[in-house]
Motif scaffolding. Structure first.
Motif, PDB file in Angstrom:
ATOM      1  N   ARG A  91       0.847  -1.194   0.000  1.00  0.00           N
ATOM      2  CA  ARG A  91       0.000   0.000   0.000  1.00  0.00           C
ATOM      3  C   ARG A  91       0.884   1.247   0.000  1.00  0.00           C
ATOM      4  NH1 ARG A  91      -5.073  -1.952  -1.154  1.00  0.00           N
ATOM      5  NH2 ARG A  91      -5.606  -3.697   0.230  1.00  0.00           N
ATOM      6  N   ALA A  92       0.722   2.069  -1.010  1.00  0.00           N
ATOM      7  CA  ALA A  92       1.485   3.324  -1.082  1.00  0.00           C
ATOM      8  C   ALA A  92       0.823   4.247  -2.091  1.00  0.00           C
ATOM      9  CB  ALA A  92       2.940   3.046  -1.466  1.00  0.00           C
ATOM     10  N   ASP A  93       1.250   5.480  -2.091  1.00  0.00           N
ATOM     11  CA  ASP A  93       0.765   6.474  -3.036  1.00  0.00           C
ATOM     12  C   ASP A  93       1.414   6.218  -4.398  1.00  0.00           C
ATOM     13  OD1 ASP A  93       0.133   8.693  -4.535  1.00  0.00           O
ATOM     14  OD2 ASP A  93       1.031  10.155  -3.170  1.00  0.00           O
ATOM     15  N   PRO A  94       0.624   5.988  -5.460  1.00  0.00           N
ATOM     16  CA  PRO A  94       1.213   5.748  -6.780  1.00  0.00           C
ATOM     17  C   PRO A  94       2.113   6.892  -7.255  1.00  0.00           C
ATOM     18  CG  PRO A  94      -1.124   5.199  -6.783  1.00  0.00           C
ATOM     19  CD  PRO A  94      -0.844   5.878  -5.471  1.00  0.00           C
ATOM     20  N   GLY A  95       1.865   8.102  -6.767  1.00  0.00           N
ATOM     21  CA  GLY A  95       2.690   9.236  -7.149  1.00  0.00           C
ATOM     22  C   GLY A  95       4.107   9.145  -6.629  1.00  0.00           C
ATOM     23  N   ARG A  96       4.364   8.199  -5.728  1.00  0.00           N
ATOM     24  CA  ARG A  96       5.713   8.034  -5.177  1.00  0.00           C
ATOM     25  C   ARG A  96       6.492   6.903  -5.860  1.00  0.00           C
ATOM     26  NH1 ARG A  96       6.711  11.072  -0.824  1.00  0.00           N
ATOM     27  NH2 ARG A  96       4.958  12.078   0.236  1.00  0.00           N
ATOM     28  N   VAL A  97       5.907   6.353  -6.936  1.00  0.00           N
ATOM     29  CA  VAL A  97       6.583   5.304  -7.712  1.00  0.00           C
ATOM     30  C   VAL A  97       6.871   5.868  -9.102  1.00  0.00           C
ATOM     31  CG1 VAL A  97       6.457   2.938  -8.583  1.00  0.00           C
ATOM     32  CG2 VAL A  97       5.295   3.545  -6.441  1.00  0.00           C
ATOM     33  N   ASP A  98       8.139   6.021  -9.455  1.00  0.00           N
ATOM     34  CA  ASP A  98       8.478   6.724 -10.700  1.00  0.00           C
ATOM     35  C   ASP A  98       7.867   6.080 -11.938  1.00  0.00           C
ATOM     36  OD1 ASP A  98      10.168   4.500 -10.787  1.00  0.00           O
ATOM     37  OD2 ASP A  98      12.014   5.660 -11.085  1.00  0.00           O
ATOM     38  N   ALA A  99       7.816   4.750 -11.999  1.00  0.00           N
ATOM     39  CA  ALA A  99       7.270   4.084 -13.180  1.00  0.00           C
ATOM     40  C   ALA A  99       5.782   4.364 -13.345  1.00  0.00           C
ATOM     41  CB  ALA A  99       7.508   2.578 -13.099  1.00  0.00           C
ATOM     42  N   LEU A 100       5.049   4.434 -12.237  1.00  0.00           N
ATOM     43  CA  LEU A 100       3.623   4.722 -12.300  1.00  0.00           C
ATOM     44  C   LEU A 100       3.391   6.195 -12.624  1.00  0.00           C
ATOM     45  CD1 LEU A 100       2.361   2.631  -9.246  1.00  0.00           C
ATOM     46  CD2 LEU A 100       2.670   1.929 -11.628  1.00  0.00           C
TER      47      LEU A 100
END
Length: 245
Positions: A91-100
């Motif tokens: 569970r995490a904010d997608p904005g914190r994953v560079d690929a997403l």
């Protein structure tokens, strides 16, 4: 954990406030990458195993994956890795994953005009720090994901180049086109765009030499001739040069 950022467009890493976390061995990074690629969705243990091992996994694979998840929970304190019946959910904010974030920006550019769309594509491409998923090296799950990300990257560079050329700003896309064609010299559409950009900044001879170099490369390595689009670009630039001389 506040300010936690995940990177997949280059090496598989996690940072907190600019500090790189020690994620441990590469197999643990593969587990993290598989969880991030399906962020906030259940990832079966079998998929995690396929992300870690090429070919037949060892009998201890399930237990090894469980151990990696346990250690990731400790390193990524504050980020939830939940156990579900089939496997795990990160569970995490997608904005914190560079690929997403990259994919979201590319998708967003599609609905914008040339100026705004080009800016979004530039922002998306600036997220890349190297080969997707560190060049992978993991199992089939990650290899497929890495190929898909790289293909999206190529399409994004192509779309950015087309927009910049329509806006009359070839110089703004030239360095990126050079870099991508150096890395992927068989991508004829990108070669065609690079030739056009070179020609429009006054490097006509270099543009025509690029065609000749690419023609030889295709013949020697793939046994094929340049396709219609690349030939048409060459003929158009050659005619324009002749007319202007």
């Amino acid at each position: 954990m506040d300010h936690l950022e995940f990177r997949l467009l280059g090496s598989i890493d996690a940072y907190v406030r600019g500090r790189r976390l020690d994620l441990g061995p590469r197999k643990r990074r593969y587990v993290l990458a598989a969880l991030l690629l399906d962020l906030n969705r259940p990832v079966p243990v079998e998929r995690l195993i396929d992300a870690v091992w090429e070919g037949d996994p060892p009998d201890s694979a399930r237990m090894t994956v469980q151990g990696h998840v346990y250690r990731l929970r400790r390193v990524l304190e504050g980020t939830r890795v939940e156990t579900v019946p089939s496997g795990y959910v990160l569970r995490a904010d997608p904005g914190r994953v560079d690929a997403l974030r990259f994919q979201r920006l590319v998708d967003g550019a599609a609905g914008q005009g040339d100026e705004a769309g080009a800016d979004l594509l530039e922002e998306a491409l600036c997220l890349w720090q190297g080969p997707a998923l560190g060049g992978s090296g993991g199992g089939k799950t990650l290899e497929v994901a890495a190929v898909a990300l790289e293909e999206t990257r190529l399409r994004a560079v192509e779309e950015l180049a087309r927009r910049r050329l329509r806006l009359g700003r070839p110089e703004r896309v030239l360095p990126r086109l050079r870099a991508i064609v150096t890395a992927a010299p068989h991508q004829e559409r990108l070669v065609s765009l690079l030739m056009t950009a070179l020609y429009r900044v006054g490097r006509q001879a270099e543009a025509l030499e690029l065609y000749d170099r690419t023609r030889r490369l295709l013949a020697e390595q793939l046994g094929v001739d340049p396709g219609h689009e690349l030939r048409a670009t060459f003929e158009s630039l050659l005619a324009a040069r002749t007319a202007g001389s």
